[in-house]
Write a protein that holds these residues in place. Structure first.
Motif, PDB file in Angstrom:
ATOM      1  N   SER A  88      39.654  19.025   0.501  1.00 25.51           N
ATOM      2  CA  SER A  88      38.938  18.629  -0.466  1.00 25.51           C
ATOM      3  C   SER A  88      37.616  17.909   0.204  1.00 25.51           C
ATOM      4  O   SER A  88      37.677  17.356   1.194  1.00 25.51           O
ATOM      5  N   VAL A 120      35.207  19.189  -5.437  1.00 23.94           N
ATOM      6  CA  VAL A 120      34.383  18.065  -5.797  1.00 23.94           C
ATOM      7  C   VAL A 120      33.520  18.563  -7.124  1.00 23.94           C
ATOM      8  O   VAL A 120      32.344  18.055  -7.441  1.00 23.94           O
ATOM      9  N   GLY A 121      33.992  19.515  -7.877  1.00 25.80           N
ATOM     10  CA  GLY A 121      33.315  19.951  -8.943  1.00 25.80           C
ATOM     11  C   GLY A 121      32.290  20.847  -8.965  1.00 25.80           C
ATOM     12  O   GLY A 121      31.458  21.047  -9.942  1.00 25.80           O
ATOM     13  N   GLN A 122      32.017  21.545  -7.862  1.00 28.72           N
ATOM     14  CA  GLN A 122      30.961  22.608  -7.687  1.00 28.72           C
ATOM     15  C   GLN A 122      31.450  24.064  -8.323  1.00 28.72           C
ATOM     16  O   GLN A 122      30.633  24.727  -8.584  1.00 28.72           O
ATOM     17  N   PRO A 124      37.478  24.478 -12.209  1.00 24.25           N
ATOM     18  CA  PRO A 124      38.477  23.659 -11.852  1.00 24.25           C
ATOM     19  C   PRO A 124      39.965  24.543 -11.289  1.00 24.25           C
ATOM     20  O   PRO A 124      40.506  23.806 -10.415  1.00 24.25           O
ATOM     21  N   ASP A 131      38.880  24.632  -7.450  1.00 19.43           N
ATOM     22  CA  ASP A 131      39.184  23.285  -6.969  1.00 19.43           C
ATOM     23  C   ASP A 131      40.579  22.868  -6.841  1.00 19.43           C
ATOM     24  O   ASP A 131      40.875  22.592  -5.527  1.00 19.43           O
ATOM     25  N   GLN A 132      41.303  23.321  -7.533  1.00 18.59           N
ATOM     26  CA  GLN A 132      42.842  22.956  -7.622  1.00 18.59           C
ATOM     27  C   GLN A 132      43.371  24.161  -6.717  1.00 18.59           C
ATOM     28  O   GLN A 132      44.456  23.747  -5.950  1.00 18.59           O
TER      29      GLN A 132
END
Length: 220
Positions: A132, A167-169, A172, A175-176
């Motif tokens: 992350s 990091v939210g770019q 979801p 990201d996960q």
């Protein structure tokens, strides 16, 4: 001298003068003829020289064109060849990666209802795990989960996508689902709508559950 003799002497002189004048005129005509012929030959020589020079110049141009403009031939081993501009370049694969990552995968739809994130390894990489906060470089194909219709693909743009992960770019589900995946891997991400773009199709965004096949090419 008698009067008759004097007249004959004058006649002979006049005849001699006439003959001399005729010879002089004939000599002048010959000189003019030679000068004219010489000028004509000079003009012909100049014209021949011009034609030869032009012909040689044309040959030189042809030779230059032949030497400086090679024929365009498609190279099937090099998709980025200028003769085949429609084909995207092959991606730069990490060292030791499976060569299959160099080919766009075929992605189909899923079955049943999708209620949670599913991460399915398709090719196991041997590089470091994605963490992350890193920037990762990926190739991907995105399709609608229900019918398999493609809505996005980095392959069609001809270049991988690089972005921050965790990091939210990105959505979801990415990201996960991509944190912890090893570089050199190909994974299938099945995302319910709430982990993708939701169920609202406004703004041209793909709505509902989605499926992505993602190649992780680099992480740093």
């Amino acid at each position: 001298m008698s009067e008759r003799g004097a007249q004959e002497s004058k006649a002979r002189r006049r005849l001699a003068e006439q003959l001399a004048a005729q010879k002089a005129a004939e000599a002048k005509r010959r000189r003019q003829a030679w000068v004219g012929a010489g000028a004509g030959l000079a003009v012909v020589a100049i014209l021949v020289g011009v034609f030869v020079a032009v012909g040689q110049g044309g040959d030189d141009d042809s030779a230059d064109q032949a030497a400086g403009t090679p024929a365009a031939t498609a190279d099937p081993a090099n998709p980025a060849d200028p003769a085949n501009p429609a084909a995207p370049p092959a991606p730069q694969l990490p060292e030791g990666a499976d060569p299959a990552l160099g080919t766009k995968p075929t992605v189909t739809g899923g079955e049943g209802d999708l209620t949670e994130l599913k991460v399915t390894p398709l090719i196991e990489g041997t590089g470091p795990e994605v963490k992350s906060g890193q920037n990762i470089t990926t190739n991907y194909v995105g399709v609608f989960y229900k019918d398999g219709k493609e809505f996005d693909s980095s392959w069609e743009r001809g270049e991988p996508a690089t972005f921050g992960i965790g990091v939210g770019q990105v959505i979801p589900g990415w990201d996960q689902g991509l944190v912890g995946v090893k570089v050199g891997s190909r994974v299938q991400l099945d995302l319910p709508a709430e982990l993708a773009y939701g169920n609202d199709a406004s703004g041209g965004r793909p709505a509902g559950p989605l499926r992505f096949v993602v190649d992780v090419l680099a992480a740093q």
